[in-house]
Design an enzyme around this catalytic site. Structure first.
Site, short mmCIF file in Angstrom:
data_model
loop_
_atom_site.label_atom_id
_atom_site.label_comp_id
_atom_site.label_asym_id
_atom_site.label_seq_id
_atom_site.Cartn_x
_atom_site.Cartn_y
_atom_site.Cartn_z
N HIS A 45 -1.61 -26.93 7.21
CA HIS A 45 -1.77 -27.58 5.77
C HIS A 45 -2.51 -26.76 4.87
CE1 HIS A 45 -2.81 -30.69 2.77
NE2 HIS A 45 -1.80 -31.36 3.41
N ASP B 40 2.53 -35.57 9.38
CA ASP B 40 3.96 -35.75 9.58
C ASP B 40 4.58 -35.43 11.04
OD1 ASP B 40 4.79 -36.35 7.02
OD2 ASP B 40 4.73 -34.18 6.17
N1 CMC Z 1 4.09 -22.51 11.77
C1 CMC Z 1 3.74 -21.07 12.31
N2 CMC Z 1 3.09 -20.40 11.33
C2 CMC Z 1 2.25 -20.88 10.22
C3 CMC Z 1 2.56 -22.34 9.80
C4 CMC Z 1 3.65 -23.10 10.79
N3 CMC Z 1 3.92 -24.35 10.51
N4 CMC Z 1 2.00 -22.73 8.90
C5 CMC Z 1 1.08 -21.62 8.47
N5 CMC Z 1 1.58 -20.64 9.13
C6 CMC Z 1 1.06 -19.31 9.15
C7 CMC Z 1 1.60 -18.41 7.96
O1 CMC Z 1 2.99 -17.67 8.67
C8 CMC Z 1 0.51 -17.43 7.84
O2 CMC Z 1 0.41 -16.57 8.77
P1 CMC Z 1 -0.15 -14.90 8.31
O3 CMC Z 1 -1.50 -15.13 7.61
O4 CMC Z 1 -0.13 -14.35 9.28
O5 CMC Z 1 0.86 -14.37 7.03
C9 CMC Z 1 -0.69 -18.48 7.71
O6 CMC Z 1 -0.46 -19.32 8.94
C10 CMC Z 1 -1.05 -19.37 6.53
O7 CMC Z 1 0.02 -19.84 6.00
P2 CMC Z 1 0.42 -19.89 4.53
O8 CMC Z 1 1.94 -20.20 4.35
O9 CMC Z 1 -0.15 -19.02 3.61
O10 CMC Z 1 -0.39 -21.25 4.09
P3 CMC Z 1 0.06 -22.54 2.97
O11 CMC Z 1 -1.35 -22.98 2.81
O12 CMC Z 1 0.77 -21.55 1.80
O13 CMC Z 1 0.82 -23.38 3.61
C11 CMC Z 1 2.08 -25.34 4.56
C12 CMC Z 1 0.91 -24.59 3.88
C13 CMC Z 1 1.96 -26.80 4.83
C14 CMC Z 1 3.28 -25.06 3.37
C15 CMC Z 1 2.38 -24.48 5.98
O14 CMC Z 1 1.61 -24.71 6.68
C16 CMC Z 1 3.79 -24.90 6.27
O15 CMC Z 1 4.70 -24.47 5.99
N6 CMC Z 1 3.78 -26.06 7.38
C17 CMC Z 1 4.93 -26.51 7.96
C18 CMC Z 1 5.41 -27.57 7.05
C19 CMC Z 1 4.79 -28.83 7.16
O16 CMC Z 1 4.37 -29.29 8.21
N7 CMC Z 1 4.53 -29.38 5.90
C20 CMC Z 1 3.75 -30.66 5.69
C21 CMC Z 1 2.29 -30.61 4.91
S1 CMC Z 1 1.48 -31.97 5.42
C22 CMC Z 1 2.39 -33.17 4.49
C23 CMC Z 1 2.45 -32.91 2.82
O17 CMC Z 1 1.37 -32.90 2.33
O18 CMC Z 1 3.40 -32.92 2.29
#
Ligand code: CMC
Length: 427
Positions: A306, A363
């Site tokens: 998240h 989720d």
């Molecule tokens: N699986 C594997 N690696 C992950 C995941 C994941 N679900 N989420 C983040 N990472 C890793 C990412 O690759 C990155 O690694 P590195 O630092 O080595 O490059 C690190 O963690 C930080 O990730 P980020 O993409 O910079 O983080 P963000 O804050 O931009 O993204 C997120 C947040 C929710 C989009 C992401 O965690 C994700 O894609 N999760 C899966 C989708 C999901 O479950 N979304 C629902 C969110 S809750 C409901 C809502 O509020 O809508």
């Protein structure tokens, strides 16, 4: 505003003093509004360090795993409240008295029917349309039916539009489902609760009586509470941005629905269930965890991670409990629950997930509950949209009530510098 200041030293050794703002909770915020006068903008794609507005509605402490609506902890609301009471709190700032609640409930309940002509709008869609596509279209189209509440400068109009959206969302959501399976639309029943009425419109048919199961009704109510608001997430920021131009509320909420649809946001519940089905047995988990960690593989563990929570999402804890309650009530053993629990266990003990503070989010378990209730995965994000509508409206109303500026971010331009134009087209 506080007495604190931040001093920014510019290239020519001149300095700019910036005010520091303090909320009631959370980090201090540097007020950069005057920076433009010094020929500078800030750069923050994805708004990772930018507060886009002031708000009194919801507070999240992502490090501590805290979520408060108007100061009330989400776990207390999920345990001791109901969705409509939470709606009242989000919209009005205080918990209602019994009389205030009855009046609020009556108003919401009395406006659940939609203009009959809207039913024809549904028939313009293909039966196999994704229900989110239909929700976007039909919600936006409400503006064409309710002309009498479109002047956003009149508080009473904003109030009426808010009630219409809150009341009609479950009706439209259930209609999306009925249309997709070719069953007749079911009209709302005013003697049922908000969640109970939604289940009734989803599952009743003209052929036999449908009795709402109280455990499933409570579970649906909880799902709605847990998704009701989440401060300045992508869809809420979209609603605020759309609303900042003075656009009508139905258009703004349609924009919010469009933004929610993405798999990184509301679409994650559908994507999580698809992922669990793909994993299918606990033996396959290590392979998927390996792929999630591989930078050359675009696969991510859906329902994990998240932007704000760097701790267990407090909503996920309640969701997991509810998941067990629902499966117990239905006497079901879902292999996917076993996969989910084992996946959670493995990921929470893996250094990759520990270092990046990746925990299950809201989720992760909601899809298993909805599937057990007999709801197809294409409807999951629609239910999220239905629940989040109150949050979107609360933010949209707050923005109007407190005065707003049109949202107009600046950019760091990295394109061509000026160059002469020569057309290659035949004259
Ligand atoms: N699986 C594997 N690696 C992950 C995941 C994941 N679900 N989420 C983040 N990472 C890793 C990412 O690759 C990155 O690694 P590195 O630092 O080595 O490059 C690190 O963690 C930080 O990730 P980020 O993409 O910079 O983080 P963000 O804050 O931009 O993204 C997120 C947040 C929710 C989009 C992401 O965690 C994700 O894609 N999760 C899966 C989708 C999901 O479950 N979304 C629902 C969110 S809750 C409901 C809502 O509020 O809508």
């Amino acid at each position: 505003m506080t007495d604190k200041k931040v001093t920014l030293t510019l290239q020519d050794n001149a300095s700019v003093e910036l005010d520091v703002m303090q909320g009631t909770l959370g980090q201090d915020v540097v007020d950069v509004r005057t920076l433009g006068n010094h020929g500078l903008f800030t750069f923050d794609p994805g708004f990772t360090s930018t507060a886009s507005c002031e708000s009194k509605i919801t507070f999240i402490d992502g490090d501590e795993g805290i979520l408060l609506h108007r100061g009330f902890p989400i776990s207390e609301l999920a345990t001791h409240s109901n969705y409509l009471e939470v709606c009242y709190i989000l919209l009005n700032g205080e918990a209602p008295t019994q009389a205030q609640f009855e009046e609020f409930r009556t108003t919401v309940t009395r406006h659940t029917m939609i203009h009959e002509q809207i039913t024809r709008l549904f028939h313009g869609f293909r039966r196999d349309s994704h229900p989110m596509a239909v929700m976007c279209g039909v919600t936006g189209a409400l503006a064409a039916f309710y002309h009498d509440s479109l002047d956003v400068n009149i508080e009473r109009h904003r109030e009426i539009a808010a009630f219409r959206l809150l009341s009609k969302m479950p009706t439209m959501a259930a209609m999306c489902y009925k249309y997709s399976i070719g069953q007749p639309f079911v009209y709302p029943r005013n003697d049922l609760s908000y969640a109970g009425n939604f289940l009734h419109m989803m599952f009743a048919t003209p052929c036999e009586e449908y009795k709402v199961n109280p455990v499933l009704e409570r579970a649906m109510d909880r799902i709605l509470i847990l998704h009701a608001d989440h401060e300045q997430n992508a869809s809420t920021s979209t609603v605020r941005t759309a609303g900042s131009s003075g656009a009508n509320p139905f258009a703004c909420i349609a924009a919010g629905i469009a933004s929610l649809w993405g798999p990184a946001h509301g679409g994650a519940n559908e994507a999580t269930l698809r992922m669990l089905e793909e994993i299918s047995t606990v033996e396959h988990i290590p392979e998927f965890v390996r792929r999630a960690k591989d930078k050359n593989d675009s696969f991510r563990l859906m329902g994990f991670g998240h932007r704000v929570y760097k701790n267990y999402d407090p909503r996920a804890t309640v969701m997991r409990e509810t998941c067990h309650e629902v499966l117990n009530e239905l006497g079901m053993k879902d292999d996917l629950l076993e996969v989910a629990m084992e996946l959670e266990h493995i990921a929470l003990n893996d250094p990759y997930f520990i270092e990046r503070k990746l925990y299950p989010n809201v989720d992760f378990y909601s899809g298993i509950i909805l599937k057990a209730m007999g709801i197809p995965s294409s409807m999951f994000t629609v239910i999220f949209a239905m629940a989040r509508t109150v949050g979107w409206i609360a933010h949209w109303k707050e923005m109007h009530d407190e005065g707003m500026k049109i949202a107009r971010p600046r950019q760091l331009y990295t394109g061509y510098t000026e160059r002469p134009f020569t057309s290659a087209l035949k004259k």
